[in-house]
Design an enzyme around this catalytic site. Sequence first.
Site, PDB file in Angstrom:
ATOM      1  N   CYS A  69       0.876  -1.247  -0.171  1.00 29.22           N
ATOM      2  CA  CYS A  69      -0.054  -0.275   0.186  1.00 29.22           C
ATOM      3  C   CYS A  69       0.855   1.343   0.125  1.00 29.22           C
ATOM      4  O   CYS A  69       1.488   1.344   1.074  1.00 29.22           O
ATOM      5  CB  CYS A  69      -1.126   0.468   1.440  1.00 29.22           C
ATOM      6  SG  CYS A  69      -1.981   1.997   1.051  1.00 29.22           S
ATOM      7  N   CYS A  73       0.298   4.401   7.060  1.00 30.39           N
ATOM      8  CA  CYS A  73      -0.255   4.286   8.186  1.00 30.39           C
ATOM      9  C   CYS A  73       1.039   4.423   9.291  1.00 30.39           C
ATOM     10  O   CYS A  73       0.920   2.957   8.771  1.00 30.39           O
ATOM     11  CB  CYS A  73      -1.623   3.611   7.861  1.00 30.39           C
ATOM     12  SG  CYS A  73      -2.775   4.347   6.861  1.00 30.39           S
ATOM     13  N   CYS A  76       0.544   0.049  10.028  1.00 30.24           N
ATOM     14  CA  CYS A  76      -0.187  -1.185   9.549  1.00 30.24           C
ATOM     15  C   CYS A  76       1.186  -2.026   8.828  1.00 30.24           C
ATOM     16  O   CYS A  76       1.712  -1.283   8.187  1.00 30.24           O
ATOM     17  CB  CYS A  76      -0.922  -0.454   8.412  1.00 30.24           C
ATOM     18  SG  CYS A  76      -1.511  -1.575   7.375  1.00 30.24           S
ATOM     19  N   CYS A 113     -16.534  -8.806   5.111  1.00 31.56           N
ATOM     20  CA  CYS A 113     -16.134  -7.298   4.914  1.00 31.56           C
ATOM     21  C   CYS A 113     -14.649  -8.052   4.411  1.00 31.56           C
ATOM     22  O   CYS A 113     -13.656  -7.966   4.656  1.00 31.56           O
ATOM     23  CB  CYS A 113     -15.724  -6.586   6.204  1.00 31.56           C
ATOM     24  SG  CYS A 113     -14.962  -5.076   6.382  1.00 31.56           S
ATOM     25  N   CYS A 144     -19.870  -5.350   3.244  1.00 32.93           N
ATOM     26  CA  CYS A 144     -18.868  -4.634   3.527  1.00 32.93           C
ATOM     27  C   CYS A 144     -17.706  -4.359   2.697  1.00 32.93           C
ATOM     28  O   CYS A 144     -17.099  -5.473   3.254  1.00 32.93           O
ATOM     29  CB  CYS A 144     -18.525  -4.913   5.428  1.00 32.93           C
ATOM     30  SG  CYS A 144     -17.551  -3.324   5.898  1.00 32.93           S
ATOM     31  N   CYS A 204     -19.169   1.866   8.389  1.00 25.88           N
ATOM     32  CA  CYS A 204     -18.543   1.491   9.610  1.00 25.88           C
ATOM     33  C   CYS A 204     -17.051   2.381   9.616  1.00 25.88           C
ATOM     34  O   CYS A 204     -16.520   2.293   8.893  1.00 25.88           O
ATOM     35  CB  CYS A 204     -18.451   0.335   8.306  1.00 25.88           C
ATOM     36  SG  CYS A 204     -16.843  -0.800  10.019  1.00 25.88           S
ATOM     37  N   ARG A 276     -18.268  -2.141  17.418  1.00 26.82           N
ATOM     38  CA  ARG A 276     -17.883  -3.873  17.064  1.00 26.82           C
ATOM     39  C   ARG A 276     -16.368  -4.445  18.176  1.00 26.82           C
ATOM     40  O   ARG A 276     -15.424  -2.758  17.474  1.00 26.82           O
ATOM     41  CB  ARG A 276     -17.809  -4.362  15.669  1.00 26.82           C
ATOM     42  CG  ARG A 276     -16.701  -5.183  15.330  1.00 26.82           C
ATOM     43  CD  ARG A 276     -16.500  -5.812  14.035  1.00 26.82           C
ATOM     44  NE  ARG A 276     -18.097  -5.552  13.686  1.00 26.82           N
ATOM     45  CZ  ARG A 276     -18.424  -4.734  12.525  1.00 26.82           C
ATOM     46  NH1 ARG A 276     -17.788  -3.901  11.585  1.00 26.82           N
ATOM     47  NH2 ARG A 276     -19.751  -4.410  12.104  1.00 26.82           N
TER      48      ARG A 276
HETATM   49  N1  SAM Z   1      -6.589   1.102   3.200  1.00 25.87           N
HETATM   50  C1  SAM Z   1      -8.064   0.917   3.634  1.00 25.87           C
HETATM   51  C2  SAM Z   1      -8.249   1.908   4.428  1.00 25.87           C
HETATM   52  O1  SAM Z   1      -7.324   2.182   5.349  1.00 25.87           O
HETATM   53  O2  SAM Z   1      -8.936   2.839   4.713  1.00 25.87           O
HETATM   54  C3  SAM Z   1      -8.881  -0.216   4.078  1.00 25.87           C
HETATM   55  C4  SAM Z   1      -7.985  -1.460   5.129  1.00 25.87           C
HETATM   56  S1  SAM Z   1      -7.210  -0.653   6.441  1.00 25.87           S
HETATM   57  C5  SAM Z   1      -6.355  -2.031   6.926  1.00 25.87           C
HETATM   58  C6  SAM Z   1      -8.946  -1.261   7.546  1.00 25.87           C
HETATM   59  C7  SAM Z   1      -8.820  -0.409   9.066  1.00 25.87           C
HETATM   60  O3  SAM Z   1      -7.347  -1.752   9.537  1.00 25.87           O
HETATM   61  C8  SAM Z   1      -7.548   0.761   9.142  1.00 25.87           C
HETATM   62  O4  SAM Z   1      -8.272   1.994   9.545  1.00 25.87           O
HETATM   63  C9  SAM Z   1      -6.876   0.685  10.808  1.00 25.87           C
HETATM   64  O5  SAM Z   1      -8.213   1.345  11.793  1.00 25.87           O
HETATM   65  C10 SAM Z   1      -7.184  -0.910  10.796  1.00 25.87           C
HETATM   66  N2  SAM Z   1      -6.057  -1.738  11.209  1.00 25.87           N
HETATM   67  C11 SAM Z   1      -4.738  -1.842  10.117  1.00 25.87           C
HETATM   68  N3  SAM Z   1      -3.633  -2.160  10.962  1.00 25.87           N
HETATM   69  C12 SAM Z   1      -4.044  -2.215  12.280  1.00 25.87           C
HETATM   70  C13 SAM Z   1      -3.476  -2.852  12.849  1.00 25.87           C
HETATM   71  N4  SAM Z   1      -1.842  -2.772  13.476  1.00 25.87           N
HETATM   72  N5  SAM Z   1      -3.868  -3.038  14.634  1.00 25.87           N
HETATM   73  C14 SAM Z   1      -5.206  -2.197  15.292  1.00 25.87           C
HETATM   74  N6  SAM Z   1      -6.044  -2.098  13.601  1.00 25.87           N
HETATM   75  C15 SAM Z   1      -5.610  -2.282  12.349  1.00 25.87           C
HETATM   76  C1  DTB Z   2     -11.146  -2.280  11.155  1.00 20.15           C
HETATM   77  O1  DTB Z   2     -11.558  -1.140  11.879  1.00 20.15           O
HETATM   78  N1  DTB Z   2     -10.216  -3.555  11.037  1.00 20.15           N
HETATM   79  C2  DTB Z   2     -10.168  -4.045  10.682  1.00 20.15           C
HETATM   80  C3  DTB Z   2     -11.283  -3.902   9.616  1.00 20.15           C
HETATM   81  N2  DTB Z   2     -12.036  -2.692   9.492  1.00 20.15           N
HETATM   82  C4  DTB Z   2     -10.409  -4.070   8.020  1.00 20.15           C
HETATM   83  C5  DTB Z   2      -8.791  -4.769  10.234  1.00 20.15           C
HETATM   84  C6  DTB Z   2      -8.258  -5.051  10.392  1.00 20.15           C
HETATM   85  C7  DTB Z   2      -6.924  -5.043  10.740  1.00 20.15           C
HETATM   86  C8  DTB Z   2      -5.692  -5.549  11.569  1.00 20.15           C
HETATM   87  C9  DTB Z   2      -3.818  -5.792  10.883  1.00 20.15           C
HETATM   88  C10 DTB Z   2      -4.075  -7.105  10.375  1.00 20.15           C
HETATM   89  O2  DTB Z   2      -4.459  -8.008  10.132  1.00 20.15           O
HETATM   90  O3  DTB Z   2      -3.519  -6.963   8.469  1.00 20.15           O
HETATM   91 FE1  SF4 Z   3      -3.109   1.014   3.215  1.00 18.25          FE
HETATM   92 FE2  SF4 Z   3      -3.052  -0.258   5.980  1.00 18.25          FE
HETATM   93 FE3  SF4 Z   3      -3.010   2.739   5.729  1.00 18.25          FE
HETATM   94 FE4  SF4 Z   3      -5.510   0.700   4.851  1.00 18.25          FE
HETATM   95  S1  SF4 Z   3      -3.861   0.926   6.841  1.00 18.25           S
HETATM   96  S2  SF4 Z   3      -4.179   2.512   3.815  1.00 18.25           S
HETATM   97  S3  SF4 Z   3      -3.924  -0.372   3.942  1.00 18.25           S
HETATM   98  S4  SF4 Z   3      -1.805   1.521   5.079  1.00 18.25           S
END
Ligand code: SAM
Ligand code: DTB
Ligand code: SF4
Length: 331
Positions: A69, A73, A76, A113, A144, A204, A276
């Site tokens: 990506c 973030c 992530c 989702c 979703c 959501c 959730r």
């Molecule tokens: N890329 C899209 C976005 O960021 O909107 C969708 C996928 S992103 C992985 C969805 C959500 O996962 C993020 O907004 C964040 O709240 C959550 N998330 C990602 N990594 C995480 C982590 N290590 N621990 C907890 N939540 C996480």
């Molecule tokens: C949300 O708030 N949490 C989910 C879903 N929306 C997409 C994602 C959590 C991701 C946790 C880290 C991972 O498994 O990569």
């Molecule tokens: Fe990309 Fe992860 Fe950020 Fe979603 S949360 S925009 S997958 S870096």
Amino acid sequence: MEHTLSFIDRKAAQHAIPQDADWRVERVAALFELPFNDLLFRAQQVHRAHFDANTVQLSTLLSIKTGGCEEDCGYCPQSAHHDAGVKAEKLMALDEVLAAAQAAKDNGASRFCMGAAWRSPKDRHLEPVMDMVRGVKAMGLETCVTLGMLKAEQARQLKDAGLDYYNHNLDSAPEFYDKIITTRTYQDRLDTLGHVREAGINVCCGGIVGMGESRLERAGLIAQLANLDPYPESVPINNLVQVEGTPLAGTEPLDPFEFVRTIAVARITMPRTMVRLSAGREQMDEALQALCFMAGANSIFYGDRLLTTANPQAAKDRALLARLGMRTSDA
Ligand code: SAM
Ligand code: DTB
Ligand code: SF4
């Protein structure tokens, strides 16, 4: 900077939940300051006034496009800016996605989702994702997707494909946001939420705690969510899953009771939303999860994986819910 939702067409959001009150940050922070038992009691009262307190909704996640990506973030593992050992993959094929959705349904999930590690979807990506939405919906599951930032037209296309919910998180308080993400702004997120709302898709939207933010900043996140008018239909509260190679690995973990407090405050400020209990359950024991249900959580991510990290085994979750005498809701 003003953080306002632009272009909300309230008529388009007929099934949306109206805002109950003006939740200024100080009022939300005052809830966090309550003695734990008083806070949980209030949250239980609000929860019972709007929901069956023994029913939990199950959503299963699938990463339809993993890794690589463009965004940075800090939490992530899928960001190309960090080296968390997640391999970048192409968008999954329709038949594989539908097979995973069928398995989720057979396991008892009511919502499926689909998450993609995109900054925003390219127009050429939207058609295959819309096929996935149509196929999953035809199975009788709620749909979703979470694909990053959307343009207004993309949101309308997803609505036409039958999408029920769009997940797009605010993630943190506006004051803390810049410490976590530099490649897109808070207002970008609010704009996407506005487009989703305007298209008539359920919202959501939640956030992550345990990123080193202060209690006031946690209150700031909840205030932002609760002041969306209408507030989201689903509010995922994630506890940071610390992944080696991401900038937030090594952050001081949040006091578990503070996580429960965050759930309770979300429930009190957004009485009719589905709260959730999201990422981080694998790192929680069962007593802590039970406290989260008591605080008003009424939905979980269900299935052995989140997107790239582990979630409790489905059989273990079924056993926990049975021990607590909890039922699951249908779509
Ligand atoms: N890329 C899209 C976005 O960021 O909107 C969708 C996928 S992103 C992985 C969805 C959500 O996962 C993020 O907004 C964040 O709240 C959550 N998330 C990602 N990594 C995480 C982590 N290590 N621990 C907890 N939540 C996480
Ligand atoms: C949300 O708030 N949490 C989910 C879903 N929306 C997409 C994602 C959590 C991701 C946790 C880290 C991972 O498994 O990569
Ligand atoms: Fe990309 Fe992860 Fe950020 Fe979603 S949360 S925009 S997958 S870096």
